[in-house]
Design a protein around this motif. Structure first.
Motif, PDB file in Angstrom:
ATOM      1  N   TYR A 207      10.161  -7.678 -10.410  1.00 21.37           N
ATOM      2  CA  TYR A 207       8.763  -7.248 -10.351  1.00 21.37           C
ATOM      3  C   TYR A 207       8.243  -6.923 -11.753  1.00 21.37           C
TER       4      TYR A 207
ATOM      5  N   PHE B 116      -1.586  -6.832 -12.928  1.00 24.34           N
ATOM      6  CA  PHE B 116      -0.909  -6.529 -11.670  1.00 24.34           C
ATOM      7  C   PHE B 116      -1.326  -7.473 -10.548  1.00 24.34           C
ATOM      8  N   GLY B 117      -2.604  -7.852 -10.526  1.00 24.25           N
ATOM      9  CA  GLY B 117      -3.070  -8.746  -9.473  1.00 24.25           C
ATOM     10  C   GLY B 117      -2.400 -10.106  -9.551  1.00 24.25           C
TER      11      GLY B 117
ATOM     12  N   ALA C 284       1.283  -9.807  -8.619  1.00 23.43           N
ATOM     13  CA  ALA C 284       1.495  -9.660  -7.181  1.00 23.43           C
ATOM     14  C   ALA C 284       1.345 -11.003  -6.476  1.00 23.43           C
TER      15      ALA C 284
ATOM     16  N   ALA D 299       1.811  -7.640  -1.947  1.00 31.38           N
ATOM     17  CA  ALA D 299       0.549  -6.946  -2.190  1.00 31.38           C
ATOM     18  C   ALA D 299       0.638  -6.135  -3.485  1.00 31.38           C
ATOM     19  N   GLN D 300      -0.528  -5.844  -4.066  1.00 30.65           N
ATOM     20  CA  GLN D 300      -0.535  -5.142  -5.341  1.00 30.65           C
ATOM     21  C   GLN D 300      -0.078  -3.683  -5.240  1.00 30.65           C
ATOM     22  N   PRO D 301      -0.476  -2.897  -4.204  1.00 31.30           N
ATOM     23  CA  PRO D 301      -0.064  -1.480  -4.160  1.00 31.30           C
ATOM     24  C   PRO D 301       1.456  -1.287  -4.204  1.00 31.30           C
ATOM     25  N   PRO D 302       2.252  -1.984  -3.372  1.00 30.40           N
ATOM     26  CA  PRO D 302       3.700  -1.774  -3.471  1.00 30.40           C
ATOM     27  C   PRO D 302       4.271  -2.212  -4.814  1.00 30.40           C
TER      28      PRO D 302
ATOM     29  N   SER E   7       2.710  -1.863  -7.746  1.00 31.56           N
ATOM     30  CA  SER E   7       2.418  -0.750  -8.652  1.00 31.56           C
ATOM     31  C   SER E   7       3.375   0.413  -8.407  1.00 31.56           C
ATOM     32  N   ARG E   8       3.659   0.697  -7.148  1.00 29.82           N
ATOM     33  CA  ARG E   8       4.584   1.786  -6.831  1.00 29.82           C
ATOM     34  C   ARG E   8       5.989   1.475  -7.366  1.00 29.82           C
TER      35      ARG E   8
ATOM     36  N   LYS F 278       6.124   2.133 -11.101  1.00 31.03           N
ATOM     37  CA  LYS F 278       6.124   3.573 -11.389  1.00 31.03           C
ATOM     38  C   LYS F 278       7.484   4.198 -11.085  1.00 31.03           C
TER      39      LYS F 278
ATOM     40  N   ARG G 269      -1.463   1.366 -19.247  1.00 32.73           N
ATOM     41  CA  ARG G 269      -2.462   0.847 -18.328  1.00 32.73           C
ATOM     42  C   ARG G 269      -3.821   1.444 -18.655  1.00 32.73           C
TER      43      ARG G 269
END
Length: 278
Positions: free
Chosen positions: A7, A17-18, A21, A27-30, A32-33, A36, A49
């Motif tokens: 990733y 990120f888009g 992904a 998907a973008q949210p997972p 990003s998580r 982090k 960022r």
């Protein structure tokens, strides 16, 4: 940790990120998580960022370099593992087309006569490709040529060292000379040196013709469209319309047999012993 590294490499290469992904099919949210969580686990900031851009930190540059190497190593291990699991095991040897062909023929004949020898598939490629094919697991062993190919991180044995010659159209004035220097060959406006593709398939700028393999190169030289400086063993492939003249100040070329240092293949060890015995 491999999925997380994959990733991160995607985000670091896309710097978006888009797009990362979309490339990964998630998907973008997972995504990003996951990045982090990786930063928290390592205790460093990997990406700077903002609302407009994503940039790598110094630590991120290091992880990108190391992450690529780790992912490539995993992919190479998977390819070699699948090959080893075949009902009829085989070795894959990669070499440049035409280069070292006489040596390769002797090696394959000598190895085939060894007790317990297995089949050897030969991959022929353009200059520089054999190193990449060996490192990414598509080949088990390679014939490389110093100083042109890198052997960093590989185990090697030297097989032979030879001088280089200028390959010219037989009717060219320089073909009648008994010896040349590099400047004689590199400064020929009527016979430019060829341009080979890099690892990404792109050709460097220059006046010379784009070539993909040695067979095409020999044809271009015979037609009077190019000249080349090649190892002396290329004399074995001289045909009508071609001449080879020694180049006194060209670097010597050393052919080595190279393999991954972690290999434990008995068949590969036997092939290497055969090569060094030659």
């Amino acid at each position: 940790m491999e999925p997380t590294v994959r990733y991160f490499v995607a985000v670091a290469e896309e710097l978006h990120f888009g797009r990362a992904a979309e490339r990964l099919g998630i998907a973008q949210p997972p995504l990003s998580r996951a990045i982090k969580q990786l930063e928290r686990r390592l205790g460093v900031t990997l990406l700077e960022r903002t609302n407009r851009a994503v940039a790598l930190t110094e630590a991120g540059e290091v992880l990108l370099r190391e992450g690529r190497a780790a992912l490539n190593a995993v992919a190479a291990a998977e390819r070699r593992t699948r090959r080893a699991a075949r009902a009829e095991p085989r070795l894959v040897l990669v070499t440049k087309a035409v280069a070292s062909s006489e040596l390769l023929s002797k090696l394959l004949d000598a190895y085939a006569a060894e007790p317990g020898a297995i089949a050897v598939d030969v991959l022929l490629c353009g200059p520089g490709e054999q190193e990449r094919l060996l490192r990414d697991g598509r080949a088990d062993v390679a014939l490389l040529h110093l100083p042109f190919d890198s052997t960093a991180g590989l185990d090697t044995e030297e097989l032979r060292t030879e001088d280089q010659v200028a390959l010219l159209p037989s009717g060219h004035p320089l073909a009648a000379r008994t010896r040349l220097r590099m400047a004689d060959v590199t400064d020929l406006p009527d016979l430019p040196l060829p341009r080979w593709p890099d690892a990404d398939g792109a050709y460097p700028d220059g006046p010379g013709p784009q070539v993909r393999d040695h067979a095409q190169l020999l044809q271009l030289i015979a037609l009077g469209r190019a000249a080349a400086v090649l190892p002396e063993s290329c004399r074995a492939y001289l045909r009508d319309g071609l001449a080879a003249v020694p180049v006194l100040d060209a670097p010597k070329v050393t052919t080595v047999i190279a393999w991954p240092p972690h290999s434990r293949s008995r068949a590969l060890a036997a092939l290497i012993r055969t090569a060094t015995a030659l």
